[in-house]
Scaffold this motif. Sequence first.
Motif, PDB file in Angstrom:
ATOM      1  N   GLU A 100     -10.963 -46.515 105.629  1.00 18.61           N
ATOM      2  CA  GLU A 100     -11.355 -47.066 106.925  1.00 18.61           C
ATOM      3  C   GLU A 100     -12.407 -46.204 107.607  1.00 18.61           C
ATOM      4  O   GLU A 100     -13.381 -46.719 108.165  1.00 18.61           O
ATOM      5  CB  GLU A 100     -10.124 -47.235 107.815  1.00 18.61           C
ATOM      6  N   ARG A 101     -12.236 -44.875 107.564  1.00 18.83           N
ATOM      7  CA  ARG A 101     -13.221 -43.979 108.195  1.00 18.83           C
ATOM      8  C   ARG A 101     -14.570 -44.071 107.506  1.00 18.83           C
ATOM      9  O   ARG A 101     -15.613 -44.182 108.163  1.00 18.83           O
ATOM     10  CB  ARG A 101     -12.705 -42.534 108.175  1.00 18.83           C
ATOM     11  N   THR A 102     -14.575 -44.035 106.179  1.00 15.73           N
ATOM     12  CA  THR A 102     -15.827 -44.099 105.428  1.00 15.73           C
ATOM     13  C   THR A 102     -16.534 -45.423 105.655  1.00 15.73           C
ATOM     14  O   THR A 102     -17.741 -45.466 105.902  1.00 15.73           O
ATOM     15  CB  THR A 102     -15.560 -43.895 103.922  1.00 15.73           C
ATOM     16  N   SER A 115     -16.171 -47.594 108.181  1.00 16.33           N
ATOM     17  CA  SER A 115     -16.614 -47.743 109.572  1.00 16.33           C
ATOM     18  C   SER A 115     -17.855 -46.906 109.862  1.00 16.33           C
ATOM     19  O   SER A 115     -18.798 -47.383 110.505  1.00 16.33           O
ATOM     20  CB  SER A 115     -15.494 -47.354 110.533  1.00 16.33           C
ATOM     21  N   ALA A 116     -17.863 -45.671 109.402  1.00 17.76           N
ATOM     22  CA  ALA A 116     -19.016 -44.800 109.629  1.00 17.76           C
ATOM     23  C   ALA A 116     -20.255 -45.340 108.913  1.00 17.76           C
ATOM     24  O   ALA A 116     -21.357 -45.363 109.482  1.00 17.76           O
ATOM     25  CB  ALA A 116     -18.708 -43.383 109.154  1.00 17.76           C
ATOM     26  N   THR A 117     -20.085 -45.794 107.693  1.00 16.24           N
ATOM     27  CA  THR A 117     -21.216 -46.324 106.930  1.00 16.24           C
ATOM     28  C   THR A 117     -21.733 -47.607 107.564  1.00 16.24           C
ATOM     29  O   THR A 117     -22.954 -47.821 107.643  1.00 16.24           O
ATOM     30  CB  THR A 117     -20.811 -46.561 105.463  1.00 16.24           C
ATOM     31  N   GLY A 154      -6.649 -44.459 105.441  1.00 12.12           N
ATOM     32  CA  GLY A 154      -7.395 -43.770 106.496  1.00 12.12           C
ATOM     33  C   GLY A 154      -8.781 -43.360 106.025  1.00 12.12           C
ATOM     34  O   GLY A 154      -9.776 -43.556 106.734  1.00 12.12           O
ATOM     35  N   ALA A 155      -8.856 -42.787 104.835  1.00  9.95           N
ATOM     36  CA  ALA A 155     -10.147 -42.361 104.297  1.00  9.95           C
ATOM     37  C   ALA A 155     -11.070 -43.564 104.069  1.00  9.95           C
ATOM     38  O   ALA A 155     -12.266 -43.508 104.374  1.00  9.95           O
ATOM     39  CB  ALA A 155      -9.948 -41.593 102.989  1.00  9.95           C
ATOM     40  N   THR A 186     -12.811 -48.078  98.732  1.00  7.76           N
ATOM     41  CA  THR A 186     -13.989 -47.626  99.481  1.00  7.76           C
ATOM     42  C   THR A 186     -15.215 -48.414  99.047  1.00  7.76           C
ATOM     43  O   THR A 186     -15.978 -48.918  99.879  1.00  7.76           O
ATOM     44  CB  THR A 186     -14.212 -46.113  99.290  1.00  7.76           C
TER      45      THR A 186
END
Length: 161
Positions: A142-144, A146-148, A139-140, A108
């Motif tokens: 990639e989501r973090t 992308s959102a950031t 998944g965690a 991350t």
Amino acid sequence: MTLPFRPKPRAETRPLTLLPKSDLAKWLKSAPAAARNWVRASHFAAGPGEVCVVPGHDGTPSRALAGIVTGAGASAIWDAAAIASRLPGGSWRLDPAPPAPLATQVATGWALGAYRFERYKKDRSATAVLIWPPGVDRGAVERTASATALVRDLVNTPAED
């Protein structure tokens, strides 16, 4: 946003060892003399986010050491963000592979540290790419990331655009 990860190592992939300050002396004892001498001469102290690139026989980077904070309540995310931006471009793998929760924090942080705002000008510098560590929650990460990245892009884009 393109994430700075590869699924598998390549021939040119170099090892990256994450070290808390408390483990540096142990690592130095087991390291080859040339690497030990280089690390000492570089004044590497394994501080959070600190990086020491160790050259090989031909003078090119052969491995790297990086300082992180571990233990109860510690988070390696921002240490890893600093590490990703301080390493030379190329492919890196964590050696040894950390436990799954730490691997997810490192990945991350790596993704957050690799962010570049390139809407108006592309960054042509080589990016440090990490081989996905075993056990990481992709998944965690990639989501973090992308959102950031979306939020950072919104902040960096002028209102009239």
